[in-house]
Motif scaffolding. Structure first.
Motif, PDB file in Angstrom:
ATOM      1  N   UNK A  27      -1.683  -5.573  -7.009  1.00  0.00           N
ATOM      2  CA  UNK A  27      -0.389  -5.927  -6.424  1.00  0.00           C
ATOM      3  C   UNK A  27      -0.484  -5.998  -4.901  1.00  0.00           C
ATOM      4  N   UNK A  28      -1.210  -5.063  -4.299  1.00  0.00           N
ATOM      5  CA  UNK A  28      -1.365  -5.081  -2.842  1.00  0.00           C
ATOM      6  C   UNK A  28      -2.098  -6.331  -2.376  1.00  0.00           C
ATOM      7  N   UNK A  29      -3.119  -6.714  -3.107  1.00  0.00           N
ATOM      8  CA  UNK A  29      -3.856  -7.923  -2.744  1.00  0.00           C
ATOM      9  C   UNK A  29      -2.956  -9.159  -2.839  1.00  0.00           C
ATOM     10  N   UNK A  56      -5.259  -5.883   5.522  1.00  0.00           N
ATOM     11  CA  UNK A  56      -6.358  -5.432   4.672  1.00  0.00           C
ATOM     12  C   UNK A  56      -6.645  -3.936   4.826  1.00  0.00           C
ATOM     13  N   UNK A  57      -6.139  -3.313   5.913  1.00  0.00           N
ATOM     14  CA  UNK A  57      -6.419  -1.881   6.100  1.00  0.00           C
ATOM     15  C   UNK A  57      -5.817  -1.042   4.985  1.00  0.00           C
ATOM     16  N   UNK A  93      -4.971  -2.033   2.032  1.00  0.00           N
ATOM     17  CA  UNK A  93      -5.611  -2.440   0.782  1.00  0.00           C
ATOM     18  C   UNK A  93      -6.968  -1.766   0.644  1.00  0.00           C
ATOM     19  N   UNK A  94      -7.728  -1.734   1.740  1.00  0.00           N
ATOM     20  CA  UNK A  94      -9.047  -1.087   1.694  1.00  0.00           C
ATOM     21  C   UNK A  94      -8.904   0.405   1.438  1.00  0.00           C
ATOM     22  N   UNK A  95      -7.912   1.033   2.076  1.00  0.00           N
ATOM     23  CA  UNK A  95      -7.691   2.466   1.833  1.00  0.00           C
ATOM     24  C   UNK A  95      -7.344   2.726   0.372  1.00  0.00           C
ATOM     25  N   UNK A  96      -6.465   1.905  -0.165  1.00  0.00           N
ATOM     26  CA  UNK A  96      -6.109   2.059  -1.575  1.00  0.00           C
ATOM     27  C   UNK A  96      -7.317   1.818  -2.474  1.00  0.00           C
ATOM     28  N   UNK A  97      -8.139   0.848  -2.096  1.00  0.00           N
ATOM     29  CA  UNK A  97      -9.362   0.605  -2.869  1.00  0.00           C
ATOM     30  C   UNK A  97     -10.286   1.814  -2.845  1.00  0.00           C
ATOM     31  N   UNK A  98     -10.370   2.490  -1.690  1.00  0.00           N
ATOM     32  CA  UNK A  98     -11.225   3.674  -1.592  1.00  0.00           C
ATOM     33  C   UNK A  98     -10.719   4.786  -2.514  1.00  0.00           C
ATOM     34  N   UNK A  99      -9.396   5.019  -2.496  1.00  0.00           N
ATOM     35  CA  UNK A  99      -8.844   6.050  -3.386  1.00  0.00           C
ATOM     36  C   UNK A  99      -9.036   5.682  -4.849  1.00  0.00           C
ATOM     37  N   UNK A 100      -8.805   4.413  -5.163  1.00  0.00           N
ATOM     38  CA  UNK A 100      -9.000   3.984  -6.551  1.00  0.00           C
ATOM     39  C   UNK A 100     -10.461   4.101  -6.958  1.00  0.00           C
ATOM     40  N   UNK A 101     -11.346   3.799  -6.040  1.00  0.00           N
ATOM     41  CA  UNK A 101     -12.759   3.943  -6.352  1.00  0.00           C
ATOM     42  C   UNK A 101     -13.147   5.388  -6.611  1.00  0.00           C
ATOM     43  N   UNK A 102     -12.580   6.320  -5.805  1.00  0.00           N
ATOM     44  CA  UNK A 102     -12.864   7.733  -6.037  1.00  0.00           C
ATOM     45  C   UNK A 102     -12.362   8.172  -7.407  1.00  0.00           C
TER      46      UNK A 102
END
Length: 756
Positions: free
Chosen positions: A311-313, A1-2, A4-13
């Motif tokens: 895809x990562x999820x 999940x690390x 995935x969470x990092x990618x989520x943060x970039x996507x959120x930005x």
């Protein structure tokens, strides 16, 4: 999940940034609709009105005045779109910069001031210079609004806004040329000052048009080139050149015919406005929130980032599915054991059921990995806990069996001892000896209660039982007689009611435990008061002491124990009485609650349910005692111990009916002396028992009326009943026996047959 969470943060930005761009574009689109377009329409209307005003000043006429009024109405309608009310514009209170708000307010104010100038122009009181300058100032203020709007746009839309602004200024310069030249045609003179203004407008228009045309895009640039190639544009430039070359005055005013100028000016200005309109529409399309925000690299990054996150999820879930499923299964198994299986097994063991450990916790398959080994260890712990619980239950059952066996034996011995004491009390003649026997009787009664407590703690039922209802007063006094400090207990007069025979023993025991607790935890000089009254759902008894009381936490814990009737803790020996009370209350559905007394002690409230109560009027009277057995207690409280369901005779202690002189009682009611209490003597005589003292007032027989002194009244004396005759003869016999004589029908001491 690390990751995935990092990618989520970039996507959120990226998403937030794109959303901000879309919001800014939506704001620009709203500003363009609400401000730019109305201001542009107002500028066109002001230019037309300025031309009509200077023509009216140059050559006043009704026709030109009507044209001025018509153009003024168009201007007012265009400016009205910029106002919310008399004081606020459309951008007031919005999220636009203060510069835009201030310049728009200034423009609207300038247009409002034109109303006075219009009146003066129509009334032929205004000068040409003042009219031209005021209208030109209003148009300049409108271009100030355009400049402020250009500053709030980004690079792309800002460039488009600059081109449009230059193109609009170019059109304004052409409108100024037209105003100056048309008025000169009417006045047949173009003075030096006006010629200078005309010259400045021409060169400014040409400069702005060339600068804006360089930055025009696509179709607009093509349209500009087509315009410059047309004859009308060339005629306009030729006319400008002629005026610029002519000297000031009449020559400059007449060098270009009015018809030629109007034709060229109208064609060029119309085409310029069309190019400007097309360029503004294209710029608005490029600033659209959808095309300018989503259909951009940032929008593509958001969409691609969303796809990457999805895809990562999916990959993470597929890779970790087996591990997660095993962990969830292990967690569910642990929770099932901790929350359901073990508590359920404990409850079954407490109720006496037997459980199969292998059936409750069967061994699972051999472990293949670390998680499986943890599950196997958890199953082993479960079986070990069940084994320990079973052993503890078996030990507790064995201990309970031993307790019940010993208590039953003690109970039989106590009953035999009470029978023997009862016999000895009947034979005793010495007052001191009789008093000792009474005290011994009282101690034995208390021993019986403790033996019954041991039986109750073991989960069994005591052996005493009554077949008939017993008055509540007798039950309360019987409970008082089973404690040590019975003399300190004051029983208030209780309203008449009775307890069903099956519940007499349990209610007596419960009240005895509470009364003894109140007596033990209160000073020896105080009284323990017992009172009661009927309530809506039963009968409420209150046992109040005046001791030190209980703390708030201790009182709450005691009430919780009384309500829950939890299992007995063998290591908590100080709470045995409380546990006995809770067991008895649960068995008979009696509610017991402890609360703080206003006198500083503790009050125990006992609520007897209606199912345990019976009207005292329905209680049958006790059988009249045999004269030879006068000292035997009343049958209403005679215990009937049972062994294997068969009643066996036993002389258990119970309330002894005897007159008391130390406690005031209501008139006509003899108080109850409790069993085991020391006898009250007067002048060394033996205690006397009062007949019918144990009966409720409704069942007592009226004493026989005194015989009249008048012999003539003998005929009216009621006939004595057989019971009254028997009572009197019994009294004679008892008096004879106390006087030392032999009972009638027996031989005197020392004579023949005395042994018999």
């Amino acid at each position: 999940m690390v990751p995935v969470v990092s990618l989520l943060a970039l996507w959120g930005f990226a998403t937030v940034t794109t959303a901000q761009d879309v919001s800014r574009l939506r704001q620009l689109q709203r500003v363009d609709t609400q401000v730019r377009e109305p201001v542009s329409d107002a500028v066109v209307a002001l230019q037309a009105e300025r031309r009509a005003a200077v023509r009216q000043v140059a050559a006043p006429s009704q026709e030109r005045a009507a044209a001025l009024q018509q153009e003024a109405r168009r201007t007012d309608a265009a400016v009205q779109r910029l106002r919310l009310d008399d004081r606020h514009t459309v951008v007031a209170g919005g999220d636009v910069p203060a510069a835009v708000t201030g310049r728009l307010a200034e423009f609207v104010t300038r247009v409002e001031k034109l109303r006075t100038l219009r009146t003066a122009v129509i009334g032929r009181k205004a000068t040409w210079d003042a009219t031209y300058e005021q209208y030109t100032g209003s148009v300049t203020a409108a271009f100030g609004v355009f400049g402020a709007l250009t500053g709030i746009q980004d690079t792309g839309p800002g460039s488009d806004a600059r081109v449009l602004l230059e193109f609009a200024r170019s059109g304004e310069m052409l409108a100024r040329e037209d105003a100056l030249l048309t008025s000169a045609h009417l006045t047949r003179s173009l003075g030096a000052e006006r010629l200078r203004l005309f010259t400045g407008a021409v060169w400014t228009r040409r400069s702005l048009a060339e600068s804006a045309a360089t930055d025009l895009r696509g179709p607009e640039r093509t349209a500009w080139r087509e315009l410059t190639a047309q004859s009308a544009y060339r005629q306009l430039q030729a006319a400008e050149d002629k005026v610029l070359a002519a000297p000031a005055g009449l020559k400059a005013a007449e060098i270009v015919p009015a018809t030629a100028w109007d034709t060229a000016h109208t064609a060029v200005s119309t085409r310029l406005r069309a190019i400007e309109t097309d360029a503004r529409r294209v710029a608005a399309d490029r600033a659209d929130p959808v095309s300018g925000g989503i259909l951009t690299p940032a929008g593509a990054a958001v969409l691609l980032g969303l796809a990457a996150v999805a895809a990562s999820l999916v990959i993470s879930v597929r890779i970790g599915r087996a591990l997660v499923v095993e962990l969830i299964s292990l967690r569910n198994s642990a929770l099932e054991i901790a929350r359901h299986k073990l508590p359920h097994a404990m409850r079954r063991l407490r109720t006496g059921e037997e459980i199969d450990i292998q059936a409750e916790a069967p061994p699972g398959p051999a472990a293949q990995d670390e998680i499986g080994q943890v599950g196997e260890a958890l199953g082993t712990v479960h079986r070990a806990a069940l084994s320990a619980a079973v052993e503890r239950a078996e030990l507790a059952g064995s201990i309970s069996g031993v307790f019940v066996n010993l208590a039953r034996r003690s109970q039989i011995l106590v009953h035999r001892q009470l029978t023997l004491l009862d016999t000895m009390e009947r034979r005793a003649d010495d007052p001191s000896e009789l008093g000792d026997l009474f005290r011994l009787d009282h101690l034995t009664t208390r021993m019986r209660r403790h033996a019954e407590s041991l039986i109750i703690l073991s989960g069994a039922a005591p052996g005493r039982a009554w077949r008939m209802p017993v008055p509540l007063t007798s039950v309360v006094r019987a409970a008082v007689s089973e404690i040590e400090d019975y003399a300190r207990v004051e029983v208030r007069q209780l309203p008449e009611t009775a307890i069903t025979g099956a519940a007499v023993a349990d209610v007596t025991h419960l009240l005895a435990e509470l009364v003894e607790n109140a007596a033990q935890f209160s000073p020896p000089h105080t009284k323990v008061r017992v009172s009661g009254e009927p309530v809506g759902n039963g009968y409420a008894l209150e046992i109040e002491d005046r001791g030190l009381g209980m703390g708030k936490e201790v009182l709450t814990e005691a009430n919780r124990r009384l309500e829950e009737s939890e299992a007995l803790d063998l290591f908590d020996s100080d709470r045995l009485g409380l546990f006995v009370v809770s067991r008895l209350a649960l068995r008979r559905e009696i509610k017991v609650h402890l609360r703080t007394s206003p006198y500083g002690g503790t009050t125990a409230v006992v609520l007897l349910p209606t199912s345990l109560l019976q009207s005292a009027l329905t209680v049958p009277p006790a059988p009249r005692p045999d004269p030879a057995d006068e000292k035997r207690p009343a049958a209403a409280t005679e215990p009937v111990p049972r062994t294997n369901g068969t009643p066996v005779p036993a002389a258990a202690p119970r309330p002894v009916l005897e007159a008391q002189t130390e406690t005031p009682v209501p008139p006509g009611v003899t108080s109850l002396r409790l069993r085991g209490a020391p006898p009250q003597t007067q002048d060394g005589e033996l205690p006397r028992r009062v007949r019918q003292a144990h009966l409720v007032p409704q069942l007592r027989e009226e004493p026989p009326a005194e015989e009249p002194d008048d012999p003539a009244a003998d005929d009216h004396t009621p006939e004595r009943t057989p019971e009254q005759v028997r009572d009197r003869m019994t009294a004679y016999r008892n008096g004879w026996t106390r006087g030392g004589g032999a009972a009638p029908g027996t031989a005197a001491p020392g004579s023949e047959g005395a042994e018999a």
